[in-house]
Scaffold this active site. Sequence first.
Site, short mmCIF file in Angstrom:
data_model
loop_
_atom_site.label_atom_id
_atom_site.label_comp_id
_atom_site.label_asym_id
_atom_site.label_seq_id
_atom_site.Cartn_x
_atom_site.Cartn_y
_atom_site.Cartn_z
CG ASP A 83 -23.67 0.31 60.49
OD1 ASP A 83 -24.44 1.07 59.88
OD2 ASP A 83 -22.48 0.14 60.17
CE LYS A 135 -22.16 -2.63 57.13
NZ LYS A 135 -21.51 -1.35 57.46
#
Length: 285
Positions: free
Chosen positions: A135, A8
């Site tokens: 997340d 990410k």
Amino acid sequence: MEEIAYAKINLALHVRGRAPDGYHRIETLFAFAEEGDRLVVSEGEELSLDGEGEFAASLPPAGANIVLAAARALRQRYAVSRGAALRLDKRLPVAAGIGGGSADAAAALRLLQRWWRLPHEPEALLAIGRTLGADVPACIVSAPLRGEGRGDDLVAVDGASIAGAPLLLVNPRVPVATAAVFGAWDGVDRGPLAAGGLLAAAQAGRNDLEAAALAIAPQIGDVLAALAAAKGVRLARMSGSGATCFALFASEADRDAASAAIAARHPGWWRCATSLRATLQSRSL
């Protein structure tokens, strides 16, 4: 079967305030690298997880491992009686601002949905992801997104401006705890993310956690300086709460030259030369 836990990237991360529940309100632009950890599944009577790879020694024990927590939550949601033997090739550093455990948990959800032949219900996976970490929902999607709230209020964005962009990730091999960085944030709201195209909005943005992370791990400043000085850089910034930093390049040649130069000057730093992915795999969600 196997699945990639895509790294990410926070192209920009604005911290807007702290909520009463202790979480911080953020606005962020998510993007994802083509590289990441690898998760493989095979038949097993129970749920189990084995680790291998460069960073396997840093995996938490089974009782605290987010990959197994994701697997248990999915099995409970669909009343699955089968087990699964999972093997994680841990290629990404931990406590590094690039998803780590969240990406691994997301990969487990995508992989086991296919392995157990569960209904194709993306919203069910996202709901489970929200129980695991802020997340995780973005990591389930693993495509360009705008995140608000805790980071799990997601809106898809057009990633055409950065599709396939050459990307270099660099980490000085210094773990940085997310909670410590958020705790050291100075509390100043410096304003919202800009509207418009993804790359332009990212270039106009910032990472509000950078100063706090630098106070904890000054080596981040050395990484940022090395990336910013490279030829062909379109954007260089710290990702998430650090310590990993990234740079988007105009060409693969510029990226590879920067990677080689950094390796020569800082042989101990972790590097990953890759590119940004623009769309979600159709097989996943």
